[in-house]
Structures are given as structure tokens and as C-alpha cells.
Design a protein around this motif. Sequence first.
Motif, PDB file in Angstrom:
ATOM      1  N   SER A 141       0.841  -1.193   0.000  1.00 59.75           N
ATOM      2  CA  SER A 141       0.000   0.000   0.000  1.00 59.75           C
ATOM      3  C   SER A 141       0.879   1.247   0.000  1.00 59.75           C
ATOM      4  CB  SER A 141      -0.909   0.002   1.226  1.00 59.75           C
ATOM      5  OG  SER A 141      -0.130  -0.021   2.408  1.00 59.75           O
ATOM      6  N   VAL A 142       0.349   2.330  -0.531  1.00 57.38           N
ATOM      7  CA  VAL A 142       1.097   3.588  -0.607  1.00 57.38           C
ATOM      8  C   VAL A 142       1.173   4.200   0.787  1.00 57.38           C
ATOM      9  CG1 VAL A 142       1.156   5.894  -1.617  1.00 57.38           C
ATOM     10  CG2 VAL A 142       0.366   3.950  -2.981  1.00 57.38           C
ATOM     11  N   SER A 143       2.392   4.362   1.307  1.00 50.15           N
ATOM     12  CA  SER A 143       2.544   4.872   2.670  1.00 50.15           C
ATOM     13  C   SER A 143       3.642   5.919   2.807  1.00 50.15           C
ATOM     14  CB  SER A 143       2.842   3.712   3.636  1.00 50.15           C
ATOM     15  OG  SER A 143       4.023   3.032   3.238  1.00 50.15           O
ATOM     16  N   VAL A 144       4.540   5.986   1.819  1.00 52.24           N
ATOM     17  CA  VAL A 144       5.671   6.919   1.886  1.00 52.24           C
ATOM     18  C   VAL A 144       5.492   7.992   0.815  1.00 52.24           C
ATOM     19  CG1 VAL A 144       8.181   7.168   1.757  1.00 52.24           C
ATOM     20  CG2 VAL A 144       7.175   5.075   2.692  1.00 52.24           C
ATOM     21  N   PRO A 145       5.550   9.267   1.189  1.00 50.30           N
ATOM     22  CA  PRO A 145       5.369  10.326   0.185  1.00 50.30           C
ATOM     23  C   PRO A 145       6.590  10.486  -0.711  1.00 50.30           C
ATOM     24  CG  PRO A 145       5.869  11.291   2.313  1.00 50.30           C
ATOM     25  CD  PRO A 145       5.725   9.815   2.545  1.00 50.30           C
ATOM     26  N   LEU A 146       6.351  10.967  -1.922  1.00 57.33           N
ATOM     27  CA  LEU A 146       7.416  11.339  -2.842  1.00 57.33           C
ATOM     28  C   LEU A 146       7.353  12.857  -2.993  1.00 57.33           C
ATOM     29  CD1 LEU A 146       9.220   9.737  -5.422  1.00 57.33           C
ATOM     30  CD2 LEU A 146       7.838  11.471  -6.509  1.00 57.33           C
ATOM     31  N   GLN A 147       8.337  13.535  -2.438  1.00 55.57           N
ATOM     32  CA  GLN A 147       8.303  15.002  -2.421  1.00 55.57           C
ATOM     33  C   GLN A 147       8.678  15.565  -3.784  1.00 55.57           C
ATOM     34  OE1 GLN A 147       7.175  16.484   0.183  1.00 55.57           O
ATOM     35  NE2 GLN A 147       7.329  14.884   1.736  1.00 55.57           N
ATOM     36  N   THR A 148       7.835  16.445  -4.317  1.00 54.44           N
ATOM     37  CA  THR A 148       8.118  17.081  -5.600  1.00 54.44           C
ATOM     38  C   THR A 148       8.990  18.324  -5.433  1.00 54.44           C
ATOM     39  OG1 THR A 148       6.176  18.529  -5.541  1.00 54.44           O
ATOM     40  CG2 THR A 148       5.875  16.310  -6.442  1.00 54.44           C
ATOM     41  N   GLY A 149       9.042  18.869  -4.222  1.00 49.17           N
ATOM     42  CA  GLY A 149       9.760  20.121  -4.013  1.00 49.17           C
ATOM     43  C   GLY A 149       8.897  21.339  -4.255  1.00 49.17           C
ATOM     44  N   ILE A 150       7.659  21.113  -4.693  1.00 46.45           N
ATOM     45  CA  ILE A 150       6.702  22.208  -4.913  1.00 46.45           C
ATOM     46  C   ILE A 150       5.711  22.160  -3.754  1.00 46.45           C
ATOM     47  CG2 ILE A 150       5.001  23.188  -6.499  1.00 46.45           C
ATOM     48  CD1 ILE A 150       6.454  21.640  -8.745  1.00 46.45           C
ATOM     49  N   LYS A 151       5.749  23.155  -2.871  1.00 49.32           N
ATOM     50  CA  LYS A 151       4.988  23.116  -1.619  1.00 49.32           C
ATOM     51  C   LYS A 151       3.496  22.980  -1.844  1.00 49.32           C
ATOM     52  CE  LYS A 151       8.410  25.661   1.115  1.00 49.32           C
ATOM     53  NZ  LYS A 151       8.692  26.871   1.939  1.00 49.32           N
ATOM     54  N   ALA A 152       2.970  23.652  -2.871  1.00 51.87           N
ATOM     55  CA  ALA A 152       1.529  23.599  -3.110  1.00 51.87           C
ATOM     56  C   ALA A 152       1.079  22.171  -3.411  1.00 51.87           C
ATOM     57  CB  ALA A 152       1.162  24.525  -4.260  1.00 51.87           C
ATOM     58  N   ILE A 153       1.887  21.440  -4.190  1.00 53.15           N
ATOM     59  CA  ILE A 153       1.534  20.061  -4.530  1.00 53.15           C
ATOM     60  C   ILE A 153       1.744  19.147  -3.330  1.00 53.15           C
ATOM     61  CG2 ILE A 153       2.164  18.082  -5.973  1.00 53.15           C
ATOM     62  CD1 ILE A 153       2.855  20.033  -8.201  1.00 53.15           C
ATOM     63  N   ASP A 154       2.900  19.276  -2.675  1.00 51.82           N
ATOM     64  CA  ASP A 154       3.211  18.385  -1.553  1.00 51.82           C
ATOM     65  C   ASP A 154       2.251  18.573  -0.380  1.00 51.82           C
ATOM     66  OD1 ASP A 154       5.326  17.394  -2.987  1.00 51.82           O
ATOM     67  OD2 ASP A 154       6.795  18.772  -2.120  1.00 51.82           O
ATOM     68  N   ALA A 155       1.694  19.771  -0.228  1.00 52.48           N
ATOM     69  CA  ALA A 155       0.795  20.042   0.892  1.00 52.48           C
ATOM     70  C   ALA A 155      -0.651  19.663   0.581  1.00 52.48           C
ATOM     71  CB  ALA A 155       0.869  21.524   1.279  1.00 52.48           C
ATOM     72  N   MET A 156      -1.117  19.983  -0.632  1.00 51.74           N
ATOM     73  CA  MET A 156      -2.540  19.811  -0.951  1.00 51.74           C
ATOM     74  C   MET A 156      -2.847  18.513  -1.690  1.00 51.74           C
ATOM     75  SD  MET A 156      -3.763  23.696  -1.866  1.00 51.74           S
ATOM     76  CE  MET A 156      -2.546  23.970  -3.161  1.00 51.74           C
ATOM     77  N   VAL A 157      -1.978  18.101  -2.619  1.00 48.71           N
ATOM     78  CA  VAL A 157      -2.214  16.856  -3.367  1.00 48.71           C
ATOM     79  C   VAL A 157      -0.937  16.025  -3.356  1.00 48.71           C
ATOM     80  CG1 VAL A 157      -4.118  17.526  -4.862  1.00 48.71           C
ATOM     81  CG2 VAL A 157      -1.807  18.221  -5.470  1.00 48.71           C
ATOM     82  N   PRO A 158      -0.520  15.533  -2.178  1.00 45.76           N
ATOM     83  CA  PRO A 158       0.743  14.800  -2.085  1.00 45.76           C
ATOM     84  C   PRO A 158       0.745  13.538  -2.940  1.00 45.76           C
ATOM     85  CG  PRO A 158      -0.563  14.508  -0.094  1.00 45.76           C
ATOM     86  CD  PRO A 158      -1.240  15.571  -0.894  1.00 45.76           C
ATOM     87  N   ILE A 159       1.933  13.215  -3.454  1.00 45.09           N
ATOM     88  CA  ILE A 159       2.127  12.022  -4.279  1.00 45.09           C
ATOM     89  C   ILE A 159       2.854  10.980  -3.442  1.00 45.09           C
ATOM     90  CG2 ILE A 159       3.182  11.113  -6.387  1.00 45.09           C
ATOM     91  CD1 ILE A 159       3.052  13.976  -7.502  1.00 45.09           C
ATOM     92  N   GLY A 160       2.396   9.736  -3.491  1.00 46.79           N
ATOM     93  CA  GLY A 160       3.017   8.667  -2.718  1.00 46.79           C
ATOM     94  C   GLY A 160       3.869   7.760  -3.592  1.00 46.79           C
ATOM     95  N   ARG A 161       4.861   7.125  -2.990  1.00 49.05           N
ATOM     96  CA  ARG A 161       5.681   6.157  -3.704  1.00 49.05           C
ATOM     97  C   ARG A 161       4.847   4.902  -3.969  1.00 49.05           C
ATOM     98  NH1 ARG A 161      11.839   6.748  -1.207  1.00 49.05           N
ATOM     99  NH2 ARG A 161      11.797   9.031  -1.082  1.00 49.05           N
ATOM    100  N   GLY A 162       4.778   4.525  -5.224  1.00 47.55           N
ATOM    101  CA  GLY A 162       3.909   3.425  -5.633  1.00 47.55           C
ATOM    102  C   GLY A 162       2.633   3.912  -6.288  1.00 47.55           C
ATOM    103  N   GLN A 163       2.530   5.229  -6.468  1.00 50.11           N
ATOM    104  CA  GLN A 163       1.316   5.830  -7.021  1.00 50.11           C
ATOM    105  C   GLN A 163       1.573   6.353  -8.424  1.00 50.11           C
ATOM    106  OE1 GLN A 163      -0.334   8.929  -4.534  1.00 50.11           O
ATOM    107  NE2 GLN A 163      -1.150  10.035  -6.284  1.00 50.11           N
TER     108      GLN A 163
END
Length: 354
Positions: A141-163
Motif C-alpha cells: 500500500s502507498v505509505s511513503v510520500p514522494l516530495q516534488t519540491g513544490i509546496k503547493a503540490i506536496d501540501a494539498m495533493v501529495p504524491i506517494g511512492r507506488g502511485q
Amino acid sequence: MNLRPEEISSVIKEQIKRYSTELEVSDVGTVIQVADGIARIHGLEKAMQGELLEFPGEVYGMVLNLEEDNVGAVLLGDSRNVNEGDTVKTTGRVVEVPVGDALTGRVVNALGQPIDGKGPIVTDKYRKIERVASGVITRKSVSVPLQTGIKAIDAMVPIGRGQRELIIGDRQTGKTAIAIDTIINQKGQGVHCIYVAIGQKASTVASIVKTLEEYGAMAYTTVVASTASELAPLQYIAPYSGCAIGEEWMENGGDVLVVYDDLDMPVGKLRLRQSGSAGGHNGIKNIILHTGSQNFNRIRVGIDRSKYIKVVDYVLSRFTKDEQDAINQGIENASDAVIDYLDHGFNHAMNRFN
């Protein structure tokens, strides 16, 4: 000329020593039709789906259609070297690409061959480009975030590893910039990055590689490039090649980020689709508005884009001489596509002109 019997005897003995009884067995067929980068071959009853075929002139092809009396294959080389009546041999291998750490920091084509001028890729690991994906049950299951470095994306629509994440938007809105920024932000995070450039200009790919090198991102990145000038089958298999390269690291416990980037169509290139968004095209937006649906056939002719001119100004500007020649050819191809659509249906036209 005097020949001594002992000389003749020694030559015969040497040839007997070198004689080998090993036989090379391969299925052999005959090309019965070649058109639009696709060849039909008769006589390859034992060919496998996805198998690599060897044509004359060091041209290879990949089996896609297995029919009752012939085999359909896409050519992975110049079709001008292939003619009706040519002999085709099976190789017993499906299409595969080199994988492993040797590809880190390299720029390769859709077949995994280096195109960056840094010498050959030394590896003994290869992986088929088409294989069965892992089932949903076996995936974590997706449990670890993948940080894009763009705060708006990481805060509001975070992307997970495996997604999987679709970056969608109109022209010139920064879709590629988000992808490149995300790759750069993986520095020191233990993530292998793969950037797959599909149908882009070679100069655009070179510019992206230069940017990644400037930020030190090529130290953990592999670029798979299938440019606009390459054959459609190579552009077709490029995403599969990028995925195969990434799966090697994934199955060894690593994290991988794969970016598929299909930018604006080059000048004169056709794209046939049965549905989809407007993609920034006001004419298609208007059709969708009045019909209330995105499900209609459309044929688009590419006009490329400019990094230095606003989209509106670029669209309204005049074509250069080279662009005009490409546009004229594109319009002619679009006319042929319409006729093919009316005669054989839209699916047939898509298979032929996309």
C-alpha cells in the motif's frame, strides 16, 4: 605450379579438425507486404508474440499480430531496406533492453542503445519490455510520500511512492517543469529517476539533459529518448523500455520515479484519437461545449511550439520554409487519413497514421 602431397594432406587434416557439426536452426519466412513501417511475413508459424525478427540489412522487427496465414511485425529500422520477397529469420528472443546500474546517468534510445556519445553500456542484465505486471494483492500500500519540491503540490495533493499521477493541463502551463523539478528534488533521496521523452525534438531532449546535468540530477537519472524524427514503432515501445529499466531497480528493493513526457506534436505530425480533452485547442473546446461530450473522432496536425514566443503569437505567426513543407505533407497525410477512415473505419486509420 608444384603441389606436394604432404601440403595437401596437412590442409585437409586442418579442415577436418575445424569441422563442426553444430547446426543453427531458425524459422525462415518471406516478406509478402511492406507499408507504413509494418511488414507482413508468410512462413513463420512458430513466431512468438513480441519476438524479435531479423530482416536483411541489419533491420529488426517486432511481432505484434499472429494471424492464421501470416505474421504482422513493426519495423524497428529503415523500411526502405526491406522489400517484398526478402527472407526473414526468427531470433528466438523477445524485444528486451539492457538494465542495471550501468544505465545510470546515460541517455539511450527506445532499444536501450546509448546515444549520448559516452561509449557502450557494459551490462549482462537484460529485461523484456513486455511482461505481466504485479497484481494488486502483491503490491504494498502507498505509505511513503514522494516530495516534488513544490509546496503547493506536496501540501494539498501529495504524491506517494507506488502511485501514478497524471499531469494534465493546457499548453505552456508548466507540465514538463513540474516533472523536471520533481526529478531534481530527488537528489539524496535514494530514488532512481527515469525520464522518457516521447516524440520530442532532439534539441528539446538535449536541453532537458543539460538542465539535469547542471543540477547534478543525471547522477541518478536515466533518459530514454524517442525523438520526433524516429520511427513510430520506436516511439511506441519507448514507454515499455523505460518501465522495464525501472522494474529492475524496483525488484531489487529500490525506489524508482518514471516520467513519461509526450510534448506538443512536431510540425506536420498527425494524431488520431476517438476522444479526449481539448488540450488547449479553442476549436475543440467549442465543439465539446456545444455537443456536451468529448467522445468524437478527431485528426490533429502538429504545429510544434516555441520557447521564446507566447502561444497566441506563435500560433498566429507564419511558418518558416521548412515548417511549411512539413505542414503541406501533414495536410496531405490528413487527407489520406480521412479517406482511410471513410473506407475502413477510424480504428484502421489510427493504426496506419498514428
